[in-house]
Write an enzyme that holds these catalytic residues in place. Structure first.
Site: not given
Ligand code: ADP
Ligand code: MG
Length: 397
Positions: A39, A41, A130, A134, A136, A183
């Site tokens: 925390h 950032d 998720g 990261s 995303s 990230d």
């Molecule tokens: P984190 O970044 O911690 O893994 P987030 O909720 O920020 O979790 O991001 C996860 C989201 O990113 C997933 O729900 C999906 O929408 C997208 N995502 C991640 N990896 C993929 C993938 N390989 N293909 C499609 N979508 C993905």
């Molecule tokens: Mg994320």
């Protein structure tokens, strides 16, 4: 172990199967683990991360008809999702497409191409979604890297910083997730056996070498952020209120993380107890990040690891963002040989614990940690281990 090269070959094959021709560009982007800086950032402090071995590979090809086609092997039940340059922003598509489309939208706003373009993208991932690795940011950075490759000549490639910024803006603006820059910075700037150190007050990062015998092990508690009513917003407010309370006595202070502990000691009594504890966590966490980085610099791994565990203790005692599950994982990890230290990674209130380990730590130790967790909570956590990996790469094919 599969190499990045294998992963890129696999995604080329996936691309051929889905779209019937060869890709023109490929990218690989790793996930990341938050190593220390809890925390800090949004309090104008420092956060430290490392890229992991698991990641997302992506293959891409431009189309001249404005059609955009997306396929991801982790969302294979969706099949190929199709939209167009004209329609994608308003189209009602699967949620995951917001991430690649957000980066396409950034490229459009930043005029990476003088004319509309269409695109085929195939995505293949070894990154769990998720859990705080990261995925995303990995996905956004892979799209940004591949797009840059397709749209710019080799000698005119945009800088890493620009790709990081575009991916971050895509997540903030198009996905609507107000995350910090850590990230994308780690995914963009990480070097093999290196840490990425982000100064969140100015959004600049640097990398710091990490001894190659250091690895990270991630244990996922069975409490997910989504299942608890995350008090993240509340902590954000508490930190702001603590800053406002202190500002009356120290005019001009802008970031809680930049306060000296002695200043906090002098004025903390003006704050209500809860706010004083939150401030204490942030101010001392920033000091711990500094101590951690100095310890890494001087090769004192035991001292560096102790900073991780002290970070966790402070989370538990002062910031109230741990849970019994996370505490149990940290305690079980610290009881094993080869563990330098452990802490909750990410916001807290569930999620994962990261342990920093040396070569003494073997699979057997991870299983013992899972055993003791299972005895307490009747469920076995998942775990992953990784060295500090290199950041995103992209190439023309
Ligand atoms: P984190 O970044 O911690 O893994 P987030 O909720 O920020 O979790 O991001 C996860 C989201 O990113 C997933 O729900 C999906 O929408 C997208 N995502 C991640 N990896 C993929 C993938 N390989 N293909 C499609 N979508 C993905
Ligand atoms: Mg994320």
């Amino acid at each position: 172990m599969t190499t990045r090269h294998d992963a890129l070959d696999r995604v080329s094959n996936l691309f051929r199967r889905q779209f019937g021709n060869a890709p023109q560009s490929r990218a690989y982007a790793p996930g990341r683990v938050e190593v220390i800086g809890n925390h800090t950032d949004y309090n104008g402090g420092t956060v430290v991360g490392a890229a992991v071995e698991q990641g997302i590979s992506l293959a891409a090809r431009l189309r001249d008809d404005g059609v955009i086609r997306l396929y991801s092997d982790v969302q294979s039940s969706d099949g190929v999702i199709e939209t167009t340059w004209e329609a994608y922003a308003e189209a009602d598509l699967a949620e995951w497409t917001r991430y690649p489309l957000g980066v396409i939208d950034e490229a459009r706003l930043r005029a990476w191409s003088s004319e509309p373009f269409g695109l085929e993208l195939a995505i293949s991932s070894t990154l769990p979604v998720g859990i705080g690795l990261s995925s995303s940011a990995a996905l956004e950075m892979a799209v940004a890297g591949a797009l840059a490759n397709l749209l710019f000549a080799p000698e005119a490639q945009p800088s890493r910083g620009l790709l990081v910024e575009s991916a971050h803006r895509a997540e903030n603006r198009f996905v609507g997730m107000p995350c910090g820059l850590l990230d994308q910075s780690v995914v963009g700037f990480a070097r093999e056996n290196g840490l990425v150190v982000l100064d969140a007050a100015i959004n600049r990062s640097m990398s710091l070498p990490l001894p190659s015998n250091v690895r990270f092990v991630l244990f996922r508690s069975h409490i997910s952020h989504a299942l608890v009513d995350s008090p993240y917003e509340k902590r954000h407010r508490e930190c702001r209120d603590a800053l406002l309370g202190l500002e009356r006595f120290m005019p001009g202070i802008r970031h809680l993380a930049r306060l000296h502990p002695a200043d906090l000691d002098a004025y903390a009594s003006v704050l209500e107890t809860r706010l004083a504890l939150r401030a204490r966590h942030v101010v001392h966490e920033q000091r711990r990040v500094g101590a951690f980085l100095s310890a890494i610099n001087s090769g004192d791994l035991a001292a560096a690891g102790a900073c991780l565990t002290a970070s966790h203790d402070s989370s538990r005692a002062f910031f109230d963002n741990s849970t019994p599950e996370l505490d149990a994982l940290v305690a079980a990890a610290n009881a094993q040989p080869g563990v330098l230290g452990a802490r909750l990674s990410g916001g807290g209130w569930g999620g994962s614990v990261v342990a920093m380990v040396t070569e003494e730590f073997e699979e057997k130790q991870a299983e013992l940690i899972c055993d003791s967790y299972e005895q307490l909570f009747e469920i076995r956590p998942h775990w992953w281990q990784t060295s500090a990996a290199a950041g995103m790469i992209s190439e023309s094919v």
